[in-house]
Design an enzyme around this catalytic site. Structure first.
Site, PDB file in Angstrom:
ATOM      1  N   ARG A  27      40.962  -3.579   5.518  1.00  0.00           N
ATOM      2  CA  ARG A  27      40.749  -4.396   4.324  1.00  0.00           C
ATOM      3  C   ARG A  27      41.699  -4.014   3.199  1.00  0.00           C
ATOM      4  O   ARG A  27      42.142  -4.875   2.434  1.00  0.00           O
ATOM      5  CB  ARG A  27      39.277  -4.279   3.887  1.00  0.00           C
ATOM      6  CG  ARG A  27      38.320  -5.033   4.829  1.00  0.00           C
ATOM      7  CD  ARG A  27      36.872  -4.573   4.652  1.00  0.00           C
ATOM      8  NE  ARG A  27      35.935  -5.368   5.450  1.00  0.00           N
ATOM      9  CZ  ARG A  27      35.723  -5.197   6.757  1.00  0.00           C
ATOM     10  NH1 ARG A  27      36.399  -4.256   7.425  1.00  0.00           N
ATOM     11  NH2 ARG A  27      34.845  -5.943   7.402  1.00  0.00           N
ATOM     12  N   SER A 168      26.935  -9.812  11.666  1.00  0.00           N
ATOM     13  CA  SER A 168      28.344  -9.494  11.895  1.00  0.00           C
ATOM     14  C   SER A 168      29.086  -9.418  10.573  1.00  0.00           C
ATOM     15  O   SER A 168      29.262 -10.429   9.885  1.00  0.00           O
ATOM     16  CB  SER A 168      29.000 -10.550  12.788  1.00  0.00           C
ATOM     17  OG  SER A 168      30.398 -10.358  12.838  1.00  0.00           O
ATOM     18  N   ASP A 320      28.683   0.635  16.259  1.00  0.00           N
ATOM     19  CA  ASP A 320      29.782   1.260  17.000  1.00  0.00           C
ATOM     20  C   ASP A 320      29.452   2.675  17.458  1.00  0.00           C
ATOM     21  O   ASP A 320      30.180   3.244  18.274  1.00  0.00           O
ATOM     22  CB  ASP A 320      31.052   1.295  16.146  1.00  0.00           C
ATOM     23  CG  ASP A 320      31.678  -0.087  15.996  1.00  0.00           C
ATOM     24  OD1 ASP A 320      31.521  -0.908  16.911  1.00  0.00           O
ATOM     25  OD2 ASP A 320      32.308  -0.348  14.957  1.00  0.00           O
ATOM     26  N   ARG A 351      29.343  -2.464  26.469  1.00  0.00           N
ATOM     27  CA  ARG A 351      29.106  -1.044  26.240  1.00  0.00           C
ATOM     28  C   ARG A 351      27.772  -0.553  26.806  1.00  0.00           C
ATOM     29  O   ARG A 351      27.629   0.633  27.098  1.00  0.00           O
ATOM     30  CB  ARG A 351      29.220  -0.728  24.745  1.00  0.00           C
ATOM     31  CG  ARG A 351      30.671  -0.753  24.264  1.00  0.00           C
ATOM     32  CD  ARG A 351      30.834  -0.408  22.807  1.00  0.00           C
ATOM     33  NE  ARG A 351      32.268  -0.299  22.473  1.00  0.00           N
ATOM     34  CZ  ARG A 351      32.741  -0.326  21.243  1.00  0.00           C
ATOM     35  NH1 ARG A 351      31.933  -0.441  20.213  1.00  0.00           N
ATOM     36  NH2 ARG A 351      34.053  -0.224  21.029  1.00  0.00           N
TER      37      ARG A 351
END
Length: 438
Positions: A27, A168, A320, A351
């Site tokens: 960012r 998200s 994550d 995952r």
């Protein structure tokens, strides 16, 4: 492919410093590239994903230079003044770069083609395509809404109020970035909170961002602005990178490790909370605020962990970090149960399936469910898989690093079939691991 075997080498000791936060690094380059004037970025993560963002912003007209002392200087192109890239933008493995930059392009009168590696080209983009199409962008994607795709921006774009169907931060950020160059006010309704770096940092760069709440849901509104102002950014250490060392020091007996300068944004600190619930000994030393983000040094000492039922509501704050949490669960006493993790099936790899297979190969007891895993821990005993149990990283950096940590608490070692994907997010991982276990 570069395989490597990870094995028990003793406790983790000393002091380490993990690279800059990946989310903030992405960012800072984007927002500085949109500002008019000179911005300086210190502590930028120089992994392949972030470098893909830098290359794309150069293609849009920003001037970006790295000096010998590691400080990056950015002269922005200005909101509304992006150049049309002369060739396809190669995003490599970076979903963040792709989705956020799609938002940038969507409200500019330019066309850009996005391509990526095999892993990224299998990840869903429809979640970003839908709101950007509502704003007026024209998007031609591959079958299934994946890369490669071509995006023609709308000028002017249409402001929308968009309710996120999935939690998200990338989708939220894409819509807000499109709103920067869209007349009027663009709003995102967030039923479940996600990481808020975009809102914090856009405000720091001078955008008009309003954050409110209605009926228990967060509403973020961005006003169309002519210019962003240049800003100097100090990037804190990445909590997702620190996670591997937090877990390793928690489960390797005798460990006493300090991790310097870790970002502790509440929307990213879920793993810290869950590890403490399991009994981890993690202390925050010298808490402070840097550039609007909470930061502290973390002292992590070995402690026996106990299995828990992880509240699915915390998932967005540590999405994550679940792969390495699964490793901690495999060494804990009792059973750890997770649920509500459907999002993990559409990351760089599936995952849930990848970690279930890898941990089973390493000797853990794992049950895979549709939206999570149940892991029956060893009670502090090492994992007893076959000697040099070989596991597949599936081009996924977090699987590779999580199983590296598993190798530290295994009797026979764990061979990761390919450690090269680690460079996408944490190019200094191998060196820091060697330093901490020396």
């Amino acid at each position: 492919m570069i395989s490597h075997t990870f094995a028990h080498t003793g406790p983790l000791k000393g002091t380490i410093r993990v690279p800059g936060d990946k989310s903030i690094s992405h960012r800072s380059l984007m927002f500085a590239g949109l500002a008019v004037g000179e911005s300086r970025i210190t502590g930028l993560l120089e992994g392949e994903d972030v470098l893909a963002t830098a290359a794309a912003m150069r293609a849009f007209g920003a001037q970006i230079e790295r000096s010998a002392d590691g400080i990056w200087t950015v002269y922005g192109a200005g909101v509304g003044s992006l150049l049309e890239p002369k060739q396809a933008l190669d995003m490599g493995n970076s979903g963040t770069s792709t989705r956020l930059l799609m938002g940038l392009v969507a409200s500019h009168a330019i066309t850009a083609t996005f391509i990526g590696d095999a892993s990224l080209s299998g990840r869903p983009m429809k979640r970003v395509i839908d709101p950007l199409t509502q704003m007026g962008a024209s998007i031609e994607a591959s079958a299934g809404g994946t890369l490669p795709l071509m995006l023609r921006g709308a000028a002017p774009a249409v402001p929308i109020t968009y309710r996120l169907p999935v939690a998200s931060a990338q989708v939220k950020s894409a819509v807000l970035l499109a709103g920067l160059n869209t007349p009027g006010i663009t709003r995102v309704i967030e039923p479940v909170p996600t990481r808020d770096h975009t809102e914090r940092m856009l405000t720091g760069f001078g955008a008009t961002v309003e954050v409110g709440e209605e009926n228990g849901e967060k509403i973020i509104a961005i006003h169309c602005e002519a210019d962003l102002m240049p800003c100097d950014v100090v990037v804190p250490g990445d909590p997702s990178s620190a996670a591997f060392f937090m877990v390793a020091a928690s489960i390797v007996p005798g460990s006493d490790l300090t991790i310097m300068n870790v970002g502790l944004n509440p929307t990213r600190a879920g793993l810290l909370h869950v590890l403490r619930q399991m009994g981890a000994d993690i202390k925050e030393v010298n808490p402070r605020e840097v550039g609007g983000e909470p930061v502290a040094d973390l002292r992590v000492r070995y402690a026996p962990l106990s299995g828990i039922d992880v509240d699915p509501a915390i998932a967005p704050a540590m999405i994550d970090e679940f792969p390495v949490l699964f490793v901690a669960a495999a060494i804990a006493s009792g059973t750890t149960r997770t649920s509500g993790l459907d999002e993990l099936r559409v990351k760089e790899s599936d995952r849930l399936a990848a970690m279930a297979a890898a941990l089973t190969a390493a000797g853990a007891q794992v049950e895979e469910h549709e939206d999570g895993l149940s892991i029956h821990g060893t009670g502090g005993e090492p994992l007893r898989g076959t000697a040099n149990a070989r596991v597949k990283s599936l081009l996924d950096h977090r699987i590779a690093m999580s199983m590296a940590v598993a190798g530290l608490v295994s009797t026979g070692g764990v061979e990761v079939d390919d450690i090269s994907p680690i460079n996408t997010s944490f190019p200094t991982f191998m060196g820091l691991l060697a330093e901490a276990t020396a």
